[in-house]
Design a protein around this motif. Structure first.
Motif, PDB file in Angstrom:
ATOM      1  N   PRO A 113       3.620 -54.379 -11.948  1.00 49.20           N
ATOM      2  CA  PRO A 113       3.311 -54.661 -10.537  1.00 49.20           C
ATOM      3  C   PRO A 113       2.333 -55.828 -10.422  1.00 49.20           C
ATOM      4  CG  PRO A 113       2.288 -52.605 -11.261  1.00 49.20           C
ATOM      5  CD  PRO A 113       3.147 -53.057 -12.368  1.00 49.20           C
ATOM      6  N   VAL A 114       2.424 -56.506  -9.305  1.00 41.21           N
ATOM      7  CA  VAL A 114       1.559 -57.664  -9.065  1.00 41.21           C
ATOM      8  C   VAL A 114       0.597 -57.332  -7.932  1.00 41.21           C
ATOM      9  CG1 VAL A 114       1.530 -60.090  -8.401  1.00 41.21           C
ATOM     10  CG2 VAL A 114       3.416 -59.195  -9.769  1.00 41.21           C
ATOM     11  N   GLU A 115      -0.638 -57.671  -8.144  1.00 41.29           N
ATOM     12  CA  GLU A 115      -1.627 -57.463  -7.073  1.00 41.29           C
ATOM     13  C   GLU A 115      -1.779 -58.766  -6.295  1.00 41.29           C
ATOM     14  OE1 GLU A 115      -5.264 -55.973  -8.557  1.00 41.29           O
ATOM     15  OE2 GLU A 115      -4.363 -54.171  -9.420  1.00 41.29           O
ATOM     16  N   PHE A 116      -1.882 -58.671  -4.999  1.00 38.04           N
ATOM     17  CA  PHE A 116      -2.069 -59.877  -4.188  1.00 38.04           C
ATOM     18  C   PHE A 116      -2.863 -59.518  -2.936  1.00 38.04           C
ATOM     19  CE2 PHE A 116       2.028 -57.980  -3.277  1.00 38.04           C
ATOM     20  CZ  PHE A 116       1.989 -57.799  -1.916  1.00 38.04           C
ATOM     21  N   ALA A 117      -3.501 -60.540  -2.394  1.00 40.90           N
ATOM     22  CA  ALA A 117      -4.311 -60.332  -1.185  1.00 40.90           C
ATOM     23  C   ALA A 117      -3.426 -60.395   0.056  1.00 40.90           C
ATOM     24  CB  ALA A 117      -5.374 -61.416  -1.104  1.00 40.90           C
ATOM     25  N   THR A 118      -3.816 -59.683   1.086  1.00 42.12           N
ATOM     26  CA  THR A 118      -3.062 -59.698   2.338  1.00 42.12           C
ATOM     27  C   THR A 118      -3.992 -60.122   3.474  1.00 42.12           C
ATOM     28  OG1 THR A 118      -1.600 -57.954   1.585  1.00 42.12           O
ATOM     29  CG2 THR A 118      -1.739 -58.273   3.965  1.00 42.12           C
ATOM     30  N   ASP A 119      -3.530 -61.108   4.245  1.00 41.57           N
ATOM     31  CA  ASP A 119      -4.292 -61.548   5.419  1.00 41.57           C
ATOM     32  C   ASP A 119      -3.771 -60.828   6.656  1.00 41.57           C
ATOM     33  OD1 ASP A 119      -5.655 -63.539   3.909  1.00 41.57           O
ATOM     34  OD2 ASP A 119      -3.832 -64.766   4.001  1.00 41.57           O
TER      35      ASP A 119
END
Lengths: 197, 322
Positions: A113-119
């Protein structure tokens, strides 16, 4: 009629721009840049539509590449670990007990899984700017964007969302590593649109 | 006839890079051809005591060629003796006009003018320790001594092996070679037959015969003699996943008819002999089209062995199956 023509013309121009900038082709060539397969460890294999009913009856035995063996024209298995696996299928003849090895094979890659930021955004139109911190140390040369099946090129992408809610933004990057090696990689960002204006 | 020559020409062109001079070929998983003496009982597996093979050589090849026979003698190793070795076989090489194109030469039974063409060489073999498990070379032949077939862009030679007397089975292999004293392949050459009498390997396993199905074929009928029901005879192709064919018992012919679909046209069919018992077994086999014309099969499959086309759907899922 004129309005329709203008709309079609604008649409075609946009499509042409996407083709010219190469973003669409980039994501076509790099399907691993999508979220598909990330974080998934289960695989379903199905040959039930190609069973030859006039052919001899066999037991379809799948070797999942990690030691697991399961039978059936439709089968499902969940791996313990992410990774690349070579799956092969053998045919077992229940009458003669003969085994036809490696009748079919396929390779799968299960990506972690990939972690990413959400705006969180309150407007439907937003300008996204590439954040060098997403890929530290990479000297970026080209950036490709895929948002809601629209494609953009450049360090900024302006997009008008069609629907509120969560949207995944796929970002492809070409550049150079600190030791001047060619770099080609992907990253993600999330956008949560709270409501329609 | 014209149509048959045409498609042979087509497939030989396709197979120009293949090297198929050992007959039977390794890819067929057949160790030896076998021809029995005239007095041998048909129940041994040979219906007519005659084997006819064709060898094609590209017209562009102009050096001498040799047709080499492994273990042509009828005694000692690799042969199926019935008591003492008392058998004689004649190996004859033919070329020139009508060697291949005469329709009788392409029939599955040696009747009429099957030995058409110009006789180029012939030798009768009996028990001979010097040739036991050894090679005998016919030739040299100028490729132009074969029958020139424009549609194939090739010269074709014919080898006829006839059991003259005795009741033993003679197992042998052939090799079309550039050299007299060793086997060296001829680029673009090929070998084919309209009927095989052959020995299955002693061990359990799968042997193959590879007929090429041209676009005019809408059905095939496979005929097999004396398989002794040692397993299954299966038809395998891009569209057939091992359709069972009739498999004969001792000393009987059995046949089964199978339709051909569009995706199988201009492809090779794989006739699989699944042998599930260990031991000696010889049988005869041929295959015809809807007009009862024998279909040639090639020692190397044209376009490679067929592969059944599975529709594999792979779905990677995050969920865990309960």
């Amino acid at each position: 009629m004129r309005i329709l023509f203008i709309f079609l013309s604008a649409y075609c121009t946009a499509l042409q721009a996407q083709e010219q900038c190469g973003a669409r082709q980039y994501f076509l060539n790099h399907r691993e840049c999508g979220m598909e397969g990330h974080g998934a460890r289960c695989v379903e294999l199905d040959i039930s539509h190609s069973i030859d009913k006039e052919g001899k009856s066999f037991i379809y035995e799948w070797n999942f590449g990690d030691g697991k063996v399961l039978s059936g024209p439709l089968t499902e298995y969940c791996y313990e670990q992410y990774g690349t696996y070579q799956i092969t299928m053998d045919l077992l003849d229940p009458e003669t007990r003969m085994i036809i090895r490696n009748e079919l094979s396929t390779k799968i890659s299960l990506l972690p899984p990939v972690e990413f930021a959400t705006d969180t955004l309150q407007q439907m139109t937003a300008v996204f700017k590439y954040d060098p911190e997403l890929l530290p140390g990479i000297a970026v040369e080209k950036v490709y964007w895929k948002i809601e099946n629209e494609y953009y090129c450049g360090e900024q992408a302006r997009h008008t969302f069609g629907q509120p809610g969560f949207h995944l933004i796929e970002i492809g990057v070409l550049g150079k590593t600190p030791d001047k090696m060619f770099f080609n990689g992907c990253t993600f960002r999330g956008a949560f649109i709270t409501s329609k204006p | 006839m014209h149509m048959r020559v045409f498609y042979l020409g087509l497939v030989l062109l396709i197979s120009s890079t293949l090297q198929a001079q050992r007959v039977p070929n390794e890819i067929e998983n057949i160790d030896y051809l076998i021809t029995y003496g005239a007095q041998a009982d048909a129940s041994r597996g040979d219906d007519d005591h005659v084997q006819i093979l064709f060898f094609s050589i590209p017209r562009s090849y102009q050096s001498p060629v040799y047709l080499r026979i492994y273990d042509p003698d009828t005694g000692g190793l690799h042969d199926e003796l019935q008591g003492g070795a008392n058998t004689q076989l004649r190996f004859s090489v033919y070329g020139g006009k009508t060697a291949f194109s005469n329709k009788d030469a392409q029939k599955v039974n040696p009747t009429g003018n099957y030995n058409s063409g110009n006789p180029l060489a012939s030798k009768v073999f009996g028990a001979d320790p010097k040739l036991d498990a050894n090679w005998y070379s016919f030739g040299p032949f100028n490729p132009a001594q074969g029958e020139e077939i424009d549609e194939m862009d090739a010269y074709v030679f014919k080898l006829i092996v006839e059991g003259l007397q005795g009741d033993d089975g003679n197992q042998y292999r052939c090799f079309l070679s550039e050299l007299a004293g060793s086997n060296r392949i001829i680029e673009g050459a090929n070998a084919f037959a309209y009927e095989y009498t052959f020995k299955l390997p002693k061990a359990k396993g799968v042997s193959h015969i590879y007929p090429f199905i041209d676009k005019s074929v809408i059905s095939v009928t496979q005929y097999n003699f004396d398989f002794d029901q040692e397993g299954d005879i299966l038809l395998y192709s891009v569209a057939k996943n091992r359709h069972p064919g009739a498999a004969s018992n001792n000393n009987e012919w059995l046949k089964s008819k199978h339709s051909i679909v569009d995706s199988e046209k201009n492809t090779t069919l794989d006739i699989q002999f699944q042998k599930i018992k260990e031991g000696e077994n010889a049988l005869s086999f041929y295959i015809t089209n809807q007009y009862d014309e024998a279909i040639p099969f090639f020692t190397i499959p044209i376009g490679g062995p067929p592969k059944y086309k599975y529709d594999l759907k792979v779905n990677i899922k995050a969920g865990v199956k309960k």
